[in-house]
Design a protein around this motif. Structure first.
Motif, PDB file in Angstrom:
ATOM      1  N   ALA A 283       0.814  -1.218   0.000  1.00  0.00           N
ATOM      2  CA  ALA A 283       0.000   0.000   0.000  1.00  0.00           C
ATOM      3  C   ALA A 283       0.842   1.260   0.000  1.00  0.00           C
ATOM      4  O   ALA A 283       0.428   2.280  -0.552  1.00  0.00           O
ATOM      5  CB  ALA A 283      -0.929   0.000   1.215  1.00  0.00           C
ATOM      6  N   GLY A 284       2.014   1.212   0.617  1.00  0.00           N
ATOM      7  CA  GLY A 284       2.815   2.426   0.662  1.00  0.00           C
ATOM      8  C   GLY A 284       4.071   2.261   1.481  1.00  0.00           C
ATOM      9  O   GLY A 284       4.358   1.190   2.032  1.00  0.00           O
ATOM     10  N   ALA A 285       4.825   3.350   1.560  1.00  0.00           N
ATOM     11  CA  ALA A 285       6.059   3.375   2.345  1.00  0.00           C
ATOM     12  C   ALA A 285       6.311   4.799   2.796  1.00  0.00           C
ATOM     13  O   ALA A 285       5.793   5.763   2.212  1.00  0.00           O
ATOM     14  CB  ALA A 285       7.242   2.852   1.536  1.00  0.00           C
ATOM     15  N   ALA A 286       7.118   4.931   3.851  1.00  0.00           N
ATOM     16  CA  ALA A 286       7.549   6.242   4.332  1.00  0.00           C
ATOM     17  C   ALA A 286       9.021   6.156   4.669  1.00  0.00           C
ATOM     18  O   ALA A 286       9.452   5.250   5.396  1.00  0.00           O
ATOM     19  CB  ALA A 286       6.733   6.667   5.547  1.00  0.00           C
ATOM     20  N   LEU A 287       9.811   7.077   4.124  1.00  0.00           N
ATOM     21  CA  LEU A 287      11.265   7.053   4.264  1.00  0.00           C
ATOM     22  C   LEU A 287      11.767   8.388   4.786  1.00  0.00           C
ATOM     23  O   LEU A 287      11.428   9.436   4.237  1.00  0.00           O
ATOM     24  CB  LEU A 287      11.929   6.786   2.908  1.00  0.00           C
ATOM     25  N   ASP A 288      12.576   8.350   5.823  1.00  0.00           N
ATOM     26  CA  ASP A 288      13.298   9.546   6.250  1.00  0.00           C
ATOM     27  C   ASP A 288      14.717   9.543   5.696  1.00  0.00           C
ATOM     28  O   ASP A 288      15.439  10.515   5.865  1.00  0.00           O
ATOM     29  CB  ASP A 288      13.340   9.639   7.781  1.00  0.00           C
ATOM     30  N   VAL A 289      15.108   8.458   5.057  1.00  0.00           N
ATOM     31  CA  VAL A 289      16.462   8.319   4.513  1.00  0.00           C
ATOM     32  C   VAL A 289      16.373   7.912   3.052  1.00  0.00           C
ATOM     33  O   VAL A 289      15.427   7.239   2.639  1.00  0.00           O
ATOM     34  CB  VAL A 289      17.274   7.269   5.303  1.00  0.00           C
ATOM     35  N   SER A 290      17.362   8.334   2.272  1.00  0.00           N
ATOM     36  CA  SER A 290      17.376   7.986   0.854  1.00  0.00           C
ATOM     37  C   SER A 290      18.777   7.555   0.453  1.00  0.00           C
ATOM     38  O   SER A 290      19.757   7.810   1.152  1.00  0.00           O
ATOM     39  CB  SER A 290      16.926   9.176   0.007  1.00  0.00           C
ATOM     40  N   TRP A 291      18.865   6.912  -0.697  1.00  0.00           N
ATOM     41  CA  TRP A 291      20.133   6.362  -1.165  1.00  0.00           C
ATOM     42  C   TRP A 291      21.071   7.465  -1.655  1.00  0.00           C
ATOM     43  O   TRP A 291      22.285   7.320  -1.584  1.00  0.00           O
ATOM     44  CB  TRP A 291      19.858   5.336  -2.262  1.00  0.00           C
ATOM     45  N   ILE A 292      20.499   8.535  -2.141  1.00  0.00           N
ATOM     46  CA  ILE A 292      21.258   9.741  -2.472  1.00  0.00           C
ATOM     47  C   ILE A 292      20.523  10.912  -1.830  1.00  0.00           C
ATOM     48  O   ILE A 292      19.315  11.059  -1.993  1.00  0.00           O
ATOM     49  CB  ILE A 292      21.367   9.964  -3.995  1.00  0.00           C
ATOM     50  N   GLU A 293      21.245  11.717  -1.070  1.00  0.00           N
ATOM     51  CA  GLU A 293      20.642  12.882  -0.424  1.00  0.00           C
ATOM     52  C   GLU A 293      21.427  14.132  -0.815  1.00  0.00           C
ATOM     53  O   GLU A 293      22.645  14.160  -0.649  1.00  0.00           O
ATOM     54  CB  GLU A 293      20.640  12.707   1.094  1.00  0.00           C
ATOM     55  N   PRO A 294      20.745  15.176  -1.323  1.00  0.00           N
ATOM     56  CA  PRO A 294      19.318  15.253  -1.658  1.00  0.00           C
ATOM     57  C   PRO A 294      18.944  14.319  -2.826  1.00  0.00           C
ATOM     58  O   PRO A 294      19.811  13.923  -3.618  1.00  0.00           O
ATOM     59  CB  PRO A 294      19.150  16.715  -2.074  1.00  0.00           C
ATOM     60  N   ILE A 295      17.685  13.994  -2.929  1.00  0.00           N
ATOM     61  CA  ILE A 295      17.210  13.132  -4.005  1.00  0.00           C
ATOM     62  C   ILE A 295      17.290  13.902  -5.322  1.00  0.00           C
ATOM     63  O   ILE A 295      16.746  14.992  -5.439  1.00  0.00           O
ATOM     64  CB  ILE A 295      15.774  12.672  -3.730  1.00  0.00           C
ATOM     65  N   PRO A 296      17.972  13.363  -6.326  1.00  0.00           N
ATOM     66  CA  PRO A 296      18.158  14.110  -7.581  1.00  0.00           C
ATOM     67  C   PRO A 296      16.882  14.188  -8.408  1.00  0.00           C
ATOM     68  O   PRO A 296      15.999  13.329  -8.313  1.00  0.00           O
ATOM     69  CB  PRO A 296      19.234  13.299  -8.307  1.00  0.00           C
ATOM     70  N   GLU A 297      16.807  15.209  -9.217  1.00  0.00           N
ATOM     71  CA  GLU A 297      15.681  15.374 -10.132  1.00  0.00           C
ATOM     72  C   GLU A 297      15.578  14.169 -11.059  1.00  0.00           C
ATOM     73  O   GLU A 297      16.585  13.657 -11.551  1.00  0.00           O
ATOM     74  CB  GLU A 297      15.881  16.654 -10.953  1.00  0.00           C
ATOM     75  N   GLY A 298      14.362  13.697 -11.276  1.00  0.00           N
ATOM     76  CA  GLY A 298      14.141  12.544 -12.148  1.00  0.00           C
ATOM     77  C   GLY A 298      14.200  11.203 -11.435  1.00  0.00           C
ATOM     78  O   GLY A 298      13.944  10.166 -12.059  1.00  0.00           O
ATOM     79  N   ASP A 299      14.537  11.196 -10.167  1.00  0.00           N
ATOM     80  CA  ASP A 299      14.588   9.937  -9.416  1.00  0.00           C
ATOM     81  C   ASP A 299      13.177   9.333  -9.374  1.00  0.00           C
ATOM     82  O   ASP A 299      12.198  10.046  -9.161  1.00  0.00           O
ATOM     83  CB  ASP A 299      15.089  10.209  -7.996  1.00  0.00           C
ATOM     84  N   PRO A 300      13.040   8.019  -9.582  1.00  0.00           N
ATOM     85  CA  PRO A 300      11.703   7.398  -9.589  1.00  0.00           C
ATOM     86  C   PRO A 300      10.956   7.555  -8.270  1.00  0.00           C
ATOM     87  O   PRO A 300       9.723   7.483  -8.254  1.00  0.00           O
ATOM     88  CB  PRO A 300      11.996   5.920  -9.897  1.00  0.00           C
ATOM     89  N   LEU A 301      11.670   7.784  -7.184  1.00  0.00           N
ATOM     90  CA  LEU A 301      10.996   8.001  -5.906  1.00  0.00           C
ATOM     91  C   LEU A 301      10.053   9.204  -5.976  1.00  0.00           C
ATOM     92  O   LEU A 301       8.994   9.208  -5.338  1.00  0.00           O
ATOM     93  CB  LEU A 301      12.030   8.238  -4.795  1.00  0.00           C
ATOM     94  N   LEU A 302      10.430  10.188  -6.749  1.00  0.00           N
ATOM     95  CA  LEU A 302       9.674  11.438  -6.786  1.00  0.00           C
ATOM     96  C   LEU A 302       8.338  11.315  -7.516  1.00  0.00           C
ATOM     97  O   LEU A 302       7.478  12.188  -7.386  1.00  0.00           O
ATOM     98  CB  LEU A 302      10.520  12.538  -7.435  1.00  0.00           C
ATOM     99  N   SER A 303       8.161  10.258  -8.278  1.00  0.00           N
ATOM    100  CA  SER A 303       6.920  10.096  -9.047  1.00  0.00           C
ATOM    101  C   SER A 303       5.912   9.178  -8.359  1.00  0.00           C
ATOM    102  O   SER A 303       4.820   8.957  -8.877  1.00  0.00           O
ATOM    103  CB  SER A 303       7.241   9.531 -10.437  1.00  0.00           C
ATOM    104  N   LEU A 304       6.254   8.671  -7.188  1.00  0.00           N
ATOM    105  CA  LEU A 304       5.380   7.714  -6.509  1.00  0.00           C
ATOM    106  C   LEU A 304       4.329   8.432  -5.670  1.00  0.00           C
ATOM    107  O   LEU A 304       4.647   9.308  -4.864  1.00  0.00           O
ATOM    108  CB  LEU A 304       6.212   6.781  -5.624  1.00  0.00           C
TER     109      LEU A 304
END
Length: 346
Positions: A283-304
């Motif tokens: 159903a979903g997820a919540a993350l306070d951490v990412s594999w690259i910080e800041p999350i780069p433009e175009g990252d698939p995480l941003l479209s979810l």
């Protein structure tokens, strides 16, 4: 006896020196102060934090002058600075190492264990992270952040992808993966809310749960992923835990289940999580951490649309870092008095 302290941009050597002076270490003839990027701002220092969290103490520059300072040192105390194999090797008299943070990515644990040195650390931001973890559970399962974003974007949104599964936290079962100090604080909060809790942690003595009066069901990791409505991750990144949470475990989850991560991104296989969210496997997820910080433009995480993200701020409160050296002081003194500690890593 001599202690060496390493200050940085977040914990100044003066503060650490003051805390060490209050430790029951015996008669200290010298507290030697060493600096590691202490002249940087918090934002500038963030890059060095990310480097050491990702690559460890052997792949970053060690503090200038540290090898010489450690030659006759009995104690070493630091915050984020690397504690490498070469540093430990250069300190033949060393009796104890202490760091005033919860993560241990900056310490070569193999070198510590080879010398059989007591290594004490503190979860300086344990309470803030535990609170934030519950906040992410509510935010993701009840669409708090998404509704806010919609309003700010001019929409009055009432429907969300997890609509078939929405319920109260009390009706859910939460699975805790990693029942260290932070994990147990999350369990304590869930117990107070009447939430059923499952736990997987092969390294924690089950007697600790009884000692801390925590109500849990101990399960295998597969059972937790198969039966929990929310799986919350609270592990350090080690060779054993890196990429531990992959499609093999995620595919066991219920369609209405969620993943919460306030620990480290590398515990999760990114592509497997993204695929599960894109395909509505969970159903979903919540993350306070990412594999690259800041999350780069175009990252698939941003479209979810079924993912809540925050900017690695779970432990960021005004009092967490300033209190850290004094929390370490308390842990060291308790260890010296009792001979054991929950914060001892051997």
């Amino acid at each position: 006896m001599k202690a060496v302290v390493i200050g940085d941009a977040l914990v100044k050597s003066e503060t650490l020196t003051d805390a060490v002076g209050q430790m029951n270490l015996g008669k200290l003839t010298e507290i030697k102060k060493i600096e590691w990027y202490s002249d940087l701002t918090k934002d500038q220092f963030q890059e060095h934090i990310l480097q050491i969290e990702r690559y460890g103490p052997e792949k970053v520059e060690i503090p200038q002058g540290i090898l010489e300072a450690l030659q006759d040192a009995d104690y070493l105390f630091a915050h984020y600075a690397p504690i490498s194999a070469s540093m430990i090797k250069s300190a033949p008299k060393l009796k104890m190492i202490g760091t005033c943070r919860g993560g241990v990515e900056n310490v070569n644990l193999s070198a510590v264990r080879e010398r059989r040195l007591p290594f004490l650390h503190v979860i300086r931001n344990a309470e803030p992270v535990a609170d934030f973890t519950l906040g992410l559970m509510f935010a993701e399962t009840r669409n708090i952040a998404r509704a806010h974003l919609a309003i700010k974007s001019g929409q009055w949104r009432k429907n969300f992808s997890n609509d078939p599964y929405k319920t109260t936290l009390a009706n859910m079962t939460v699975g805790i993966i990693g029942a260290g100090y932070i994990g147990r604080l999350v369990i304590k909060r869930l117990n107070a809310l009447g939430v059923k809790v499952m736990v997987y942690d092969p390294y924690v003595d089950p007697a600790i749960f009884e000692r801390d009066q925590l109500k849990v069901e101990l399960r295998s990791i597969e059972e937790v992923f198969k039966n929990a409505d929310i799986v919350s991750l609270h592990m350090r990144v080690t060779e054993e835990t890196k990429n531990l949470i992959s499609k093999d475990l995620i595919q066991l989850m219920r369609p209405g289940a969620y993943i919460i991560n306030t620990a480290r991104a590398d515990i999760l296989v990114k592509d497997d999580l993204v695929a599960a969210l894109q395909n509505r496997k969970i159903a979903g997820a919540a993350l306070d951490v990412s594999w690259i910080e800041p999350i780069p433009e175009g990252d698939p995480l941003l479209s979810l649309d079924n993912l809540t993200m925050t900017t690695h701020i779970a432990g960021d409160t005004v009092d967490a870092i300033p209190r850290a050296p004094y929390l370490l002081k308390d842990v060291v003194n308790a260890y010296l008095e009792k001979g054991y500690s929950d914060m001892l890593i051997r």
